[in-house]
Design an enzyme around this catalytic site. Structure first.
Site, mmCIF file in Angstrom:
data_model
loop_
_atom_site.group_PDB
_atom_site.id
_atom_site.type_symbol
_atom_site.label_atom_id
_atom_site.label_comp_id
_atom_site.label_asym_id
_atom_site.label_seq_id
_atom_site.Cartn_x
_atom_site.Cartn_y
_atom_site.Cartn_z
ATOM 1 C CD GLU A 32 -2.816 -1.047 -0.116
ATOM 2 O OE1 GLU A 32 -3.244 0.061 -0.512
ATOM 3 O OE2 GLU A 32 -3.025 -2.109 -0.721
ATOM 4 C CD GLU A 56 3.918 -1.030 6.768
ATOM 5 O OE1 GLU A 56 3.135 -1.997 6.687
ATOM 6 O OE2 GLU A 56 4.454 -0.673 7.829
ATOM 7 C CB SER A 104 -1.622 11.002 3.847
ATOM 8 O OG SER A 104 -1.526 11.924 2.782
#
Length: 347
Positions: free
Chosen positions: A208, A224, A244
């Protein structure tokens, strides 16, 4: 151009054009930064390069002449590349960047993206002004780059010949690993790292994880989460699952966000301010520049409330959300976060 000076960059490539003879992409196996002046002079004498930022298309005869030139100069890797390109019917070219100025052509844009992914320049270390109009939106397929207006014709042709043409993505940027595979990295899902990413040696990018162009990692890091365009992540930092880092292209302000060394961004957390070294953000906490943060003393008592932007670039900060009041709090801490060395030592 004076042959006593080296260029900013030089590269030989092979690319793809559409039916209108417009460039879709270019692959440069071995781009050079500040090539030796004698090499530049020899090339200039052979193909009449007159200076500036430009590219020159090559025919088979010129490819052969360049192969012999590189052999004579002891540039064996370049000679081998030219030998491979001699008999190709695909567009071949040599691109010259005399200066690191704003981009004007698609081959120039692809060269600068290669420089980043080859680790020859770091994010923000090369001028990418004007890049978006120069990167056509392309169908990236099992048969390479295809102009979108030509895609259906190619799909029908493939089916008629008993083949299946797979469209992997439709984007301006290809995945990095179709062009550059840096040494010492692990990338679980290659489509999530764009050409133009700088992936430092020792970095692990999990399924991811995502790294945009003009962004990346200094060295050993666990990714990740998302590294947005323009973000630089220091050695030894961990971006937890689903987290993020907001860059200026993703709606942030004008502050250039970076993550220092040995930082931990918790799962599903986010950050929109630069962090110094040894900083931690609790899982699920999104820290924007305008977030109100209550500073705590050593006894964890409130001292004052400030905007997160006032803490930009500071080290040894621990951010969490008070589970009773919901307030974002910040504590100075001296403990050192460290990656699991065994995970990254054998990439």
């Amino acid at each position: 151009m004076s042959t006593t000076n080296t260029l900013f960059s030089l590269a030989i490539g092979i690319g793809t054009k559409n039916n209108k003879e417009e460039w879709l992409e270019v692959y440069y196996p071995k781009p050079l930064m500040h090539p030796d002046a004698k090499l530049v002079e020899a090339i200039q004498n052979l193909i009449q390069y007159e200076g500036g930022n430009t590219f020159i298309e090559l025919d088979s005869e010129t490819c052969h002449a360049l192969e012999e030139l590189f052999e004579n100069l002891g540039e064996q890797e370049l000679a081998s590349i030219m030998l491979s390109l001699e008999e190709s019917d695909r567009p071949r070219l040599i691109t010259f960047l005399e200066t690191d100025s704003a981009l004007t052509t698609t081959p120039e844009a692809y060269l600068k993206l290669h420089l980043l992914s080859h680790r020859l320049v770091k994010p923000h270390g090369v001028n990418l002004q004007g890049i978006f109009p120069l990167l056509p939106n392309v169908a990236w397929t099992s048969e390479g780059a295809i102009d979108l207006s030509e895609l259906q014709e190619r799909q029908i042709k493939a089916r008629a010949e008993g083949r299946y043409l797979s469209v992997n993505s439709v984007d301006k940027f290809p995945k990095m690993t179709d062009y550059v595979v840096p040494a010492g990295v692990r990338i679980a899902h290659t489509a999530r790292v764009r050409l133009g990413a700088y992936v430092g040696e020792g970095t692990t990018v999990m399924h991811e994880g995502f790294i945009n162009f003009n962004a990346g990692t200094e060295g050993k890091s666990m990714v990740e989460g998302r590294i947005s365009a323009g973000i630089w992540v220091g050695e030894g930092s961990d971006l937890g699952g689903g987290c993020s880092t907001m860059g200026t292209l993703s709606g942030g302000n004008d502050i250039v966000v970076s993550i220092g060394r040995h930082c931990l961004i918790g799962a599903e957390a986010g950050v929109n301010i630069p962090l110094g070294d040894h900083c931690t953000i609790e899982a699920g906490l999104y820290l924007t520049a305008g977030s109100k943060v209550t500073l705590l003393d050593n006894e964890r008592k409130p001292v004052e409330t400030v905007k997160a932007s006032t803490l930009a670039g500071q080290s040894n900060l621990l951010f969490w959300r008070n589970s009773q009041t919901g307030a974002i709090e910040c504590l100075t801490h001296k403990s050192s976060f460290a990656l699991n060395e065994e995970l990254h030592a054998h990439n």
